[in-house]
Motif scaffolding. Structure first.
Motif, short mmCIF file in Angstrom:
data_model
loop_
_atom_site.label_atom_id
_atom_site.label_comp_id
_atom_site.label_asym_id
_atom_site.label_seq_id
_atom_site.Cartn_x
_atom_site.Cartn_y
_atom_site.Cartn_z
N LEU A 6 19.62 25.30 21.97
CA LEU A 6 20.55 26.24 22.59
C LEU A 6 20.30 27.67 22.13
O LEU A 6 20.45 28.62 22.89
CB LEU A 6 21.99 25.82 22.30
CG LEU A 6 22.43 24.50 22.95
CD1 LEU A 6 23.82 24.11 22.47
CD2 LEU A 6 22.40 24.60 24.46
N GLU A 7 19.90 27.82 20.87
CA GLU A 7 19.55 29.15 20.37
C GLU A 7 18.30 29.70 21.07
O GLU A 7 18.23 30.90 21.39
CB GLU A 7 19.34 29.11 18.85
CG GLU A 7 20.63 28.89 18.08
CD GLU A 7 20.40 28.69 16.59
OE1 GLU A 7 21.38 28.79 15.83
OE2 GLU A 7 19.24 28.40 16.19
N GLU A 33 19.25 30.86 24.53
CA GLU A 33 19.89 32.18 24.48
C GLU A 33 18.87 33.27 24.18
O GLU A 33 18.92 34.37 24.78
CB GLU A 33 20.98 32.17 23.41
CG GLU A 33 21.77 33.47 23.35
CD GLU A 33 22.91 33.41 22.35
OE1 GLU A 33 23.63 34.42 22.21
OE2 GLU A 33 23.07 32.36 21.68
N GLU A 34 17.93 32.99 23.28
CA GLU A 34 16.94 34.00 22.89
C GLU A 34 16.06 34.41 24.07
O GLU A 34 15.82 35.60 24.30
CB GLU A 34 16.05 33.44 21.76
CG GLU A 34 14.93 34.39 21.34
CD GLU A 34 14.00 33.76 20.31
OE1 GLU A 34 13.00 34.42 19.95
OE2 GLU A 34 14.26 32.62 19.86
N ARG A 79 16.66 33.46 27.31
CA ARG A 79 17.45 33.45 28.56
C ARG A 79 16.86 32.48 29.59
O ARG A 79 16.79 32.78 30.78
CB ARG A 79 17.55 34.86 29.13
CG ARG A 79 18.30 35.82 28.21
CD ARG A 79 18.77 37.07 28.91
NE ARG A 79 17.67 37.77 29.55
CZ ARG A 79 17.76 38.42 30.70
NH1 ARG A 79 18.89 38.44 31.36
NH2 ARG A 79 16.72 39.04 31.21
N ASP A 122 16.69 29.67 32.23
CA ASP A 122 17.67 29.14 33.18
C ASP A 122 17.33 27.72 33.65
O ASP A 122 18.10 27.11 34.39
CB ASP A 122 17.86 30.07 34.38
CG ASP A 122 16.55 30.41 35.09
OD1 ASP A 122 15.49 29.91 34.67
OD2 ASP A 122 16.59 31.20 36.06
N SER A 138 28.02 26.83 30.31
CA SER A 138 27.65 27.96 29.46
C SER A 138 27.59 27.60 27.98
O SER A 138 27.08 28.38 27.18
CB SER A 138 28.65 29.12 29.67
OG SER A 138 29.97 28.69 29.39
N GLY A 172 26.05 24.78 27.13
CA GLY A 172 24.92 23.86 27.07
C GLY A 172 25.32 22.41 27.21
O GLY A 172 24.51 21.51 26.97
N GLY A 202 25.07 32.44 32.32
CA GLY A 202 25.13 31.68 31.07
C GLY A 202 24.86 30.20 31.22
O GLY A 202 24.67 29.50 30.23
N HIS A 214 22.63 26.80 32.75
CA HIS A 214 21.23 26.48 33.00
C HIS A 214 21.09 25.04 33.46
O HIS A 214 22.08 24.29 33.50
CB HIS A 214 20.37 26.72 31.75
CG HIS A 214 20.62 25.74 30.63
ND1 HIS A 214 21.67 25.87 29.74
CD2 HIS A 214 19.96 24.61 30.25
CE1 HIS A 214 21.63 24.88 28.85
NE2 HIS A 214 20.62 24.10 29.16
#
Length: 302
Positions: A120-121, A124-125, A127, A129, A154, A156, A178, A180
């Motif tokens: 998940l990090e 986010e890093e 982005r 999708d 959003s 995850g 946010g 994916h």
């Protein structure tokens, strides 16, 4: 008289996988392919090579490394990515531990489930999708009921009761900021299909997938490999056995099976006689409860 299994159905499976890989490339802005160096991700990568060509795969390869992976697998991962000219991104659970986002309850705890946080990090890093992975429906019942295009909120998280229909190979890929998708291009393949395809396409694999001698102990019906991370417990007898790995993952929760199969063809014959799925026969992390995989997937696990 020798008999050979019919593998003509592999053409249809390959065609479906290539269609999904191209659909992801055409639909999403920042997709990535999860690539561990294991057999399923290598099959998926072979289909991507056919779909786009060497050096033209339009998304990066992403590996979430627990720090406890088999070296034979990570070395092969690096070799194959370089061979194809693909971008390889590696993010480590150990980095999440250093940031304090992953905390182990004790030093010997398996890091496998904590991959969700690092994944998940990474999403986010970069982005991302859409993330593609080599999970298959025949592996485990939570995976059996998941769609090919699986929506994540959003946070995850996966909501099994809110899955989108997939009629006539039409995929609803609409996203809110946010969110994916997790995409499973070989979801409809079986372990048998994978090995038949490996044999047909002559796909190279890490040596762990074929028979070799290894020290093991028997524990709860599994053959646990003896390593610095998985030491024998008091009273357990260490024996040397001919084994191979049906699936590879974190050393702390992945077990081999007894086998003398040295080629894909021999493994196909063994798979015909298998009465347990590869995860059921080899994964300690799936033994905690019948719903352990679904619980992890709800929390962001692939």
């Amino acid at each position: 008289m020798s008999h050979q299994l019919n593998n003509s159905h592999l053409d249809a499976l390959e065609e479906e996988t290539i269609f999904i890989l191209r659909e992801v490339a055409a639909t999403f802005e920042r997709p990535a392919m999860l690539f561990s160096g294991g057999k399923d991700s290598l099959v998926m990568l072979k289909c991507a090579e056919k779909a786009f060509g060497i050096g033209r795969i339009p998304y990066p390869l992403l590996m979430i490394d627990t720090g406890h992976n088999f070296k034979e697998v990570t070395d092969f991962r690096d070799f194959r990515a370089q061979e194809l000219g693909a971008e390889l991104i590696v993010r480590s659970v150990e980095d999440s531990m250093a940031r304090g986002t992953v905390r182990l309850s004790h030093p010997e705890e398996s890091r496998n489930a904590h991959q969700s946080v690092t994944l998940l990090e990474a999403i986010e890093e970069f982005r991302f999708d859409a993330l593609m992975g080599g999970a298959r429906r025949d592996e485990e019942k939570a995976r059996a009921k998941e769609r090919i295009f699986s929506h994540r909120d959003s946070f995850g998280q996966w909501q099994p009761k809110a899955q989108r229909p997939e009629l006539w190979t039409l995929f609803n890929t609409r996203l809110q900021p946010g969110e994916h998708f997790r995409v499973f291009p070989i979801s409809n393949w079986t372990e048998m299909d994978v090995w038949q395809y490996i044999e047909r396409e002559q796909i190279g694999l890490p040596s762990l997938y074929y028979t070799h001698q290894r020290e093991i102990v028997e524990r709860k019906g599994l053959l646990v490999p003896v390593t610095p991370l998985t030491l024998p417990k008091e009273g357990e007898q260490v024996v040397l056995r001919d084994v191979r790995f049906r699936t590879v993952g974190d050393i702390t929760c992945t077990c081999p099976v007894a086998s003398t199969a040295a080629t894909p063809g021999e493994i196909v014959i063994e798979t015909l006689a298998a009465d347990l799925s590869e995860r059921g026969a080899t994964r300690m992390d799936d033994k905690t409860s019948d719903a352990s995989m679904e619980k992890r997937k709800r929390e962001g696990y692939f």
